[in-house]
Scaffold this motif. Sequence first.
Motif, PDB file in Angstrom:
ATOM      1  N   VAL A1216       0.855  -1.226  -0.120  1.00 34.33           N
ATOM      2  CA  VAL A1216      -0.185   0.150  -0.015  1.00 34.33           C
ATOM      3  C   VAL A1216       0.836   1.083  -0.005  1.00 34.33           C
ATOM      4  CG1 VAL A1216      -1.897  -0.934   1.206  1.00 34.33           C
ATOM      5  CG2 VAL A1216      -0.060   0.133   2.490  1.00 34.33           C
ATOM      6  N   PHE A1224      -7.292   3.549   3.956  1.00 33.89           N
ATOM      7  CA  PHE A1224      -7.238   2.409   3.245  1.00 33.89           C
ATOM      8  C   PHE A1224      -8.537   1.496   3.619  1.00 33.89           C
ATOM      9  CE2 PHE A1224      -2.787   3.526   3.770  1.00 33.89           C
ATOM     10  CZ  PHE A1224      -2.271   3.727   2.494  1.00 33.89           C
ATOM     11  N   CYS A1242      -4.987   0.790  -3.467  1.00 37.08           N
ATOM     12  CA  CYS A1242      -3.863   0.739  -2.779  1.00 37.08           C
ATOM     13  C   CYS A1242      -3.060   1.664  -2.970  1.00 37.08           C
ATOM     14  CB  CYS A1242      -3.289  -0.501  -2.716  1.00 37.08           C
ATOM     15  SG  CYS A1242      -2.469  -1.114  -4.433  1.00 37.08           S
ATOM     16  N   CYS A1254      -3.690  -4.381  -6.295  1.00 36.90           N
ATOM     17  CA  CYS A1254      -4.316  -4.040  -5.243  1.00 36.90           C
ATOM     18  C   CYS A1254      -5.313  -5.120  -5.010  1.00 36.90           C
ATOM     19  CB  CYS A1254      -5.103  -2.720  -5.340  1.00 36.90           C
ATOM     20  SG  CYS A1254      -4.021  -1.350  -5.574  1.00 36.90           S
TER      21      CYS A1254
END
Length: 1665
Positions: A1216, A1224, A1242, A1254
């Motif tokens: 991330v 998130f 991400c 992601c």
Amino acid sequence: MFTIDHETGVIRVGRILSSGHQGSYSFQVGAIDFAGHVATVPVTVYLTATSPSYARLVLEPEEENSHKPFFLECAAYDGIHIKENMTEGTPVLVVLATDKDRGDNGIVSYFLLNDFGKFTIHSSNLHGQISTTKRLDRDGEDKEFYLTVVARDGGFERHQDSCSFKVVVDDINDNPPLFDRQMYEETISTDHIAGTPVLRVTASDKDSGSNAEISFSLQGNPDDMKYFAIDNDTGIIILTSPLEKTMGNRRMFEMQARASDKGSPVLWSTAEVRIQVVSSDDLPPTIVRQVPRFPEVWENTTENTDVLTLCARSNIADSSLVYFTLLNGNTPDTNSDGTFAVRRHEDSEVCHDSTGVTVFVASRNLDYEMIQEYSLTIQIVNDRNSRLEKKLQVSILDVNDNAPLLQQFDGSVLENVDSMLITTIQAHDKDVSPQFRQLRYSFDPMASGDVRQKFALKSNGELWTTEPLDREEFKQYKIPIKVTDGVPGHERMTIYWITVQDLNDVPPVFDHLNGIYEAELPENREVGKSTGVKLAVEDSDVVNLFEYQIVEGNGEQKFRIDEVTGEILVNKVLDYDHPVYDRNFTLRIRVYDGANPPAETDVIIAVTNVNDLQPVFEKSNYTFSVTENTDCNVTFGKVSALDPDLANSVDQNILYYLSPIELHNFTIDSKTGDLSLKGCLDRESAKKGIMTLYPRANDEGGRGHDADPATVHLVIQDLNDNHPHIHLPENGYAKIMENLYPEDVESITIKLDDVDGGDHGCPCTMEFDPGTPASWLEKFSLEIGGGRSTYRLIPVASLDREEQKVYSLPFVTQDQTGRRGIRLLTLEVGDENDSPMSDGRSEIKVYNYQGQFPSMVIGAVYMTDLDDFDLDDKIFEVDETTSSNVANYFKVDRKSGNITMFKGTPAGLHLLRVKVYDILRVEAAIGEVSIIVVDLNFSSVMNSGSLTLADVKSQQMLRTNKASGGETLYERLKEEIARIHEIPPKNVDVFNMQDVEGGVQIRYNCHGSPYYTAERLDGLFMRNRLQVSKALGLDIVMVDINACLYESESPCGGRSCQHSLRPNLTAPLVVASSTATMVGVDIVDEYTCDCGELEPLPSVCFNGFCYNGGTCAVINNTLKCQCIDDHNYGPRCELKNARFEKSFAWYKPSKVCDNATFSISFISNSHSGILLYMGPIVELPWEDYPKDFMYVFLRNWVLVTYVELGSGTEKISIPVEKNSNRIFQFIVTWKEKEMTFEVVDCGFNSTDGSGDPCKTSVPYPNISMYPSFLLNVQGPLQVGGLAPMPSFASLSASYRWNLIPPKVAAFSGCILEIRHNDFLYDLNATDYGSGPVQSCDAPQTSRVVLGKQSIIIILVSLFCFLVLVLLILCLARRGRKTVSSPNLDRELAKETMGGTDLEAFGEKDVTHFDLKFLQVTPDGYVVKDEEDSNLPDVTQDARQCLAAPSARKPEGLSIGDFIKNNIEKVDQDHEDNLDDVRHYDLSGDEMSVAASLSSLASGFHSTTGSFNSEFAFDYKNDWCQRFEKIPQFHGRGADQGVDSEHEFPNVPEGKKMVPLIGTATINRRKCYTTNNTTNCFTLPASLKKKNARDPPSAALVSQPTKKSDNRLTNRNFQESGVPVLEDPSKIIAKSGISEGNGKIQPPSQDGHNSTSVSTNSKKSVETWC
């Protein structure tokens, strides 16, 4: 053709319809009620055919949209009428436009060009229903409307037609007539001629027609009415009889004029009429001239235009002045809006010798379309106030002042069609006069020559084409049309768009560049699914009705093609193994547009092989053999399977496996199919010595198809490993009555048998075991019976049950091979009523769920009686000493002694005394039953923990155990649970004990405020399971009873499973022992095989619907919660977000769902931290304990997830963005085949095309071998961190995880939301964690980092500040004055700042001063330390009794002054006698004074579980609750008072206490003082303390009964070390000290020495201890 039933409305076919009829019939059906109201509905009947060919002929649409809709009856719609004031939705008209096209092209829809905000049209069954959207008011502007309806067909390029017509709003009588004035006044002279008019009243009505026709009448006093009459039509009032001369200036006639309309119902109104009679000399003015006589004015007349002139004479000889007033009426046509006004006329040529006035237009309100005539009233008055009213009618002349307005319309015309009518242009002109509504239509000058050439516009608005149009030349034409009514400036122009419709005249062509004509599909493609072929066709025509066909290559009809879309679908099952038809196909496809030559192309489809056949075992049945208890952990056989999809010569890639139950005893090699034993087998445990198992096989290495299981029979060979057992009597049990002579007892036949077969079994022998007690052998003998392996047991002595109830007789049994062992025969001695009965006590605890238990038996009366089965000889009656309240709630059965508790019995302790009679033995006793009723609410049951104890029954839980101090297992279990949660045992409710196979299931709750959650109860109990098990001496085989968590035992198999508790209100659970009974809640475990689908929300608010203080409200029949704010709280006020700073919290785990989504949103302050963990928190407690877990954490900005579903641990990592300021969202989704992990945005993008960085999907390992795709978590959801638990390495080894999760630091940041499916977690719903839960918006402390230079500056500043403070203190010390605080004399002197250890005389005193009580706020409460969560004990008690008096420090008073001054006050005599707590000591104990005081338990009553708050607190005299234990320790009765001259109204008076001086304690020697002499002696053994719970010694000061000058002060007692005790007479009696001659004598029989000590007391005082 059709008929209808006039009552039911059923439509029937009137005659048989043949194939030559049309395809559909449309007509309207009308319904009429008794009031004459009519409603219509369009009906369309479609004709279907019995043969497919005819159906295709009738129903198939035509190829082209070649016709436009047409209104056949448009002219008939014009002038349709509707009544005003009808409700919204009233039908107006049903229009119909027909279209000769078929299918979608012939379906017509309708819309209004202008609905005026009052109309709407609804398309239904090819008709258009026009209805109103609001009430129409004809009296306003809603007189008529010009509506234009557009009918549009459903073709690709839609054709349309329009119809314009007028809707007339009919009037209803909804307005009464209104007079132009509320009062009419007129004067009349006495010589007025009879039969001539006096005045005229006028009225108007907003309605029209007969509703506006007005009739006038008069009403009033008959004496007045005989002089006047009124014309019914004109409203002119006429004098009917001559007036008398005497009436002049003296008579006033008062009447009411009434105006009634001629509508239905008749509406009317009234106006007052006053006529004043004057003498002939007082005549009113006379009108002499009006010019013009019939005034008219154009509606466009400007302001200040004269309308008429009126001349009048005053009729007063000496005054010619006349005054004119234009009266404004109540309606616009009577000048209510001031349209007209008057002004004096100055031209003498018109009025000559009279006075004139001119009426002129005052404002431009004239509008002929609104008012055609005004009725004006002018009042004329002379100087004698004689009045005359004149009515004037002013006509308004119409002017062409409104321009016509064109209606919007867009039309269409088909290309290549000869001249045709497109539409009729419609315009609306608001002018009323017909001559002003002569409209003429023409092309606007801006129209192009091409438009003028191809279109023609007639003057009546008909728009025609003059020649065929070509769409390829122009698709649309812009035609500007203007309309005029002949007045310059009244021309209006609107542009009409005419679309040219397309014809299908271009053949289609297949586009091989944009289509897909070769496809490959697996043989298992389902029927009805697409092949993947995509046909692309080019055709420049707009309107194309393509029809697709397969003309070649589809002999077995394996495929079909959608005739409209061209999609090729699988029509029959494909089989790659079919050698001719099902591998490669070449299909010839044809497309036809209906008008042009068709196009054809080839499509190639290749079928590929798939694993569509299940593997097959080579043999369906296998038989193997092993020897019991010998062949251990050996391979005993092999099974083999083949995959029909593969050749036998290649690797079959078969995976072999067994069911979880079979794996308890067997294993199978997943690759080879070798079968092996786990341990050994016992032949006798298997049915007929044979075990059967069913191996499974799955191709493609476990990811393919399952084979039908093979059957393996394993024959277990016998060994002689069992000695004979007792076959008869059954279950090895027999019974003999007591007190019988041996010769009267029938012998017991014992028959032996052996589970080993053949040569290993019987004949068998038996004998008494050598270890049998000799006393038993004296009572029984064993003889050989009459049959094989049969013996007889004969009693040789009389038996007594009270001596022994049951004999477990041991026998040695032996088979024919010599295998021998011990078997037991249970022999019970039957009972007789031969023992005496005495009083007994028992306790019954009833857990009453929500107070809803019905009347029921809760137990029985207990009395002491060694007999067990003598109930038939007993009679039970409630004793008269039982409280009447208790007797009202309970009933005792006279014969059985069963106690029935009635419904509605309140919670609390109920003492029931029952008298028991033994009619056989003629005895009586009292059975005292303490019944404790505890109310349980919904939360207490739902928030309950559960466990299972092995090898114990519920009755045994209530039996006392001498080895454990007389406590029951029930009580010990409560104590252990209380220890785990650090709460008193009374806060634990064990309300359910239910016997199950192998043990007892238990449910309990723990309550403080509120009840602890089930997650906390089960989680902490699991952590302490082994300690509790050891304390109870029992195995705990289950914690958290929930079958959903164990897939092998789940009632739903491998699918979603939800567990819920349902209390059974009709049948409570009763568990009883001899002296204790528990009536609990019977809990039914219910299971549903779903994921907890949402139920409809209730519509009534209830307590608990809204969380966290939210307020519930019902809005639109839906419950809504009003929360503290909408940002932090969810729909039901769930706290959505929470801050975690290296802390953790427990929540309930996710539900067991087969298709589920779990998400968490967060903001992290750090690159690493634990987000959540769900899974085991202890090492494997038992074999099948769930091993599933999910562990999510952030590590160096990589979101890592470990997940175990029971079939292998998976690790998923998603990087991330390194950003501590962004949110998130992590989402986990699991289904039957795979799990998906995603971080929404991400922060990374794929650069190599490898996929979304992601998002990751992971298939389940070995899903066919172990169908584990459920997350079965037995443990709490831990958020933010982990509670103390074993390391992941230990857990991984214990549960056999194939990966070891790493240890990660706790999370620092904000959790913004946690969801499982639709369930939103309330982050405030936790009661176990390492810190308080706060929302992310809550204030938090900030960290300040100081540099070296900053620290030096702070230290220097602090040093300077301290020097300054010392200097100020020195100066203040020199100038300090003695401060007197008289107001504190009586209160502060009673505060005690220390204590004295009388035995050691105070070495520890200085360490135990507590000055916190000096910190008193102005409102009288002690100031707390920051780390203290509660007030000090004594202060807390003082608040319970009475708030301490306000303590305020006078100016200049310091702590030192306070201490010194109060010591001096204590040494002085006072007017009051003062109490003081001086000392409380456990003699010989090493505890401090503070510890001793804390041991008083604050007046806590163990029996009631509460503090005694019965007495009011007197801050001078009462010692409050914490010292109530002291007199209890020393034997003072609870009802005995304290010797005092003060009155305690709430305390019953008892014997007065003697004023005493206490003893000094020196090594167990106690002293007492008599006549100024003190004697000391050693305490007798009976008073010595035996253990830490013995009552301590105490010193209390008691007040004298009379005032005395020789009072003892606190200081005297401190110096002498002699504490003061209570009344000695009670303790002397206990201690053995005798009293004689009025003096107390120490005991001498124990040999203790006594010593005399003299004192300085001024008065004889007796002291003892």
